[in-house]
Design an enzyme around this catalytic site. Structure first.
Site, PDB file in Angstrom:
ATOM      1  CB  ALA A  11      -0.903  -0.008   1.226  1.00  0.00           C
ATOM      2  CG  HIS A  50      -6.542   8.277  -7.608  1.00  0.00           C
ATOM      3  ND1 HIS A  50      -5.185   8.274  -7.814  1.00  0.00           N
ATOM      4  CD2 HIS A  50      -6.734   7.605  -6.454  1.00  0.00           C
ATOM      5  CE1 HIS A  50      -4.597   7.634  -6.814  1.00  0.00           C
ATOM      6  NE2 HIS A  50      -5.507   7.219  -5.979  1.00  0.00           N
ATOM      7  NE  ARG A  51     -14.074   9.015 -11.096  1.00  0.00           N
ATOM      8  CZ  ARG A  51     -14.992   8.747 -12.008  1.00  0.00           C
ATOM      9  NH1 ARG A  51     -15.453   9.690 -12.787  1.00  0.00           N
ATOM     10  NH2 ARG A  51     -15.460   7.525 -12.137  1.00  0.00           N
ATOM     11  CD  GLU A  62     -16.528   4.640 -10.730  1.00  0.00           C
ATOM     12  OE1 GLU A  62     -17.714   4.879 -11.001  1.00  0.00           O
ATOM     13  OE2 GLU A  62     -15.912   5.184  -9.783  1.00  0.00           O
TER      14      GLU A  62
HETATM   15  N1  LIG Z   1     -14.213   3.700  -8.094  1.00  0.00           N
HETATM   16  C1  LIG Z   1     -13.129   4.356  -8.497  1.00  0.00           C
HETATM   17  N2  LIG Z   1     -11.932   4.053  -7.967  1.00  0.00           N
HETATM   18  C2  LIG Z   1     -10.844   4.729  -8.407  1.00  0.00           C
HETATM   19  C3  LIG Z   1     -10.928   5.730  -9.408  1.00  0.00           C
HETATM   20  N3  LIG Z   1      -9.692   6.210  -9.622  1.00  0.00           N
HETATM   21  C4  LIG Z   1      -8.856   5.521  -8.812  1.00  0.00           C
HETATM   22  N4  LIG Z   1      -9.551   4.630  -8.075  1.00  0.00           N
HETATM   23  C5  LIG Z   1      -9.029   3.640  -7.118  1.00  0.00           C
HETATM   24  O1  LIG Z   1      -7.987   4.200  -6.338  1.00  0.00           O
HETATM   25  C6  LIG Z   1      -7.065   3.173  -5.961  1.00  0.00           C
HETATM   26  C7  LIG Z   1      -5.625   3.629  -6.115  1.00  0.00           C
HETATM   27  O2  LIG Z   1      -5.386   4.689  -5.299  1.00  0.00           O
HETATM   28  P1  LIG Z   1      -4.632   4.669  -3.871  1.00  0.00           P
HETATM   29  O3  LIG Z   1      -5.398   3.840  -2.921  1.00  0.00           O
HETATM   30  O4  LIG Z   1      -4.411   6.099  -3.505  1.00  0.00           O
HETATM   31  O5  LIG Z   1      -3.238   4.039  -4.197  1.00  0.00           O
HETATM   32  P2  LIG Z   1      -2.525   2.720  -3.691  1.00  0.00           P
HETATM   33  O6  LIG Z   1      -2.626   1.787  -4.857  1.00  0.00           O
HETATM   34  O7  LIG Z   1      -3.003   2.239  -2.376  1.00  0.00           O
HETATM   35  O8  LIG Z   1      -1.095   3.231  -3.424  1.00  0.00           O
HETATM   36  P3  LIG Z   1       0.106   3.324  -4.407  1.00  0.00           P
HETATM   37  O9  LIG Z   1       0.877   2.052  -4.238  1.00  0.00           O
HETATM   38  O10 LIG Z   1       0.909   4.501  -3.927  1.00  0.00           O
HETATM   39  O11 LIG Z   1      -0.424   3.517  -5.763  1.00  0.00           O
HETATM   40  C8  LIG Z   1      -7.319   1.990  -6.868  1.00  0.00           C
HETATM   41  O12 LIG Z   1      -7.827   0.932  -6.098  1.00  0.00           O
HETATM   42  C9  LIG Z   1      -8.382   2.486  -7.857  1.00  0.00           C
HETATM   43  O13 LIG Z   1      -9.329   1.475  -8.169  1.00  0.00           O
HETATM   44  C10 LIG Z   1     -12.215   6.039  -9.960  1.00  0.00           C
HETATM   45  O14 LIG Z   1     -12.377   6.877 -10.836  1.00  0.00           O
HETATM   46  N5  LIG Z   1     -13.280   5.322  -9.462  1.00  0.00           N
END
Ligand SMILES: Nc1nc2c(ncn2[C@@H]2O[C@H](COP(=O)(O)OP(=O)(O)OP(=O)(O)O)[C@@H](O)[C@H]2O)c(=O)[nH]1
Length: 186
Positions: A11, A50-51, A62
């Protein structure tokens, strides 16, 4: 055949950032498949960010199952690269919606669940291959910490680990991210 790339890490290890960087390098029309379900305010905020951070021309889908539904999507048809973030949440969501009583269920029920999860993984990989898309899959490297003290945690760790091995085996390149640093392991 276009390359399949797996990015695994803990994470906040930088795996999503690396995946997006690679998608920008390798793709022009990107479909981002988000498997996360926003269940609390913190997650909603992270998703919003993220978006905003993603290139405006990327399409977002999604979805964590039934991937054949996206084949008719115009953005999927026009895309050359699929980025799925992340496989571990896909496994988590499929486990949770199975409604199995993880403390008391039999090993046969666990095996059936694992087979159902692998069916969804295969559906995704087949769609990527059949439609000739480059693909980047983000996943969590689970199981490097303590052995979970509850049964669901153990079942999750085992299934997620086997799914990672399965995809890594099919991937042309695999990266491991640690503290924001990438290591190419395949
Ligand atoms: N539902 C949804 N989820 C999103 C969207 N954009 C990103 N996510 C989710 O955000 C998550 C990634 O973000 P983080 O939780 O900040 O990153 P992480 O993967 O834990 O950490 P890193 O290892 O640093 O990338 C993923 O599980 C994606 O599915 C979106 O537009 N809609």
């Amino acid at each position: 055949m276009k390359p399949l790339i797996l990015i695994t890490g803990g994470a906040r290890s930088g795996k999503s950032t690396l995946a997006e960087k690679k998608a920008l390098e390798l793709g022009e029309n990107v479909v981002y498949i988000a498997t996360a379900i926003a269940f609390d305010e913190g997650m909603k905020d992270r998703i919003k960010k993220h978006r905003l951070d993603r290139p405006k021309n990327w399409a977002t889908v999604e979805r964590y199952k039934d991937f054949s539904a996206i084949v008719e999507d115009e953005s999927f048809k026009a895309s050359d690269l699929i980025l799925l973030d992340c496989m571990t949440l896909m496994v988590t969501n499929l486990m949770l919606e199975s409604n199995l009583d993880f403390d008391n269920c039999s090993m046969e029920e666990v095996d059936r669940l694992e087979k159902d999860i692998f069916k969804e993984v295969d559906e995704l990989l087949n769609i990527i291959m059949d439609n000739n898309k480059t693909a980047i899959i983000v996943t969590n490297e689970v199981g490097m910490g303590l052995v979970p003290s509850y049964r669901m945690g153990n079942i999750f760790r085992d299934i997620a680990g086997r799914v990672n091995q399965y995809i890594a085996n099919k991937s042309k390149e695999v990266y491991f991210t640690v503290s924001g640093i990438e290591i190419k392991i395949k």
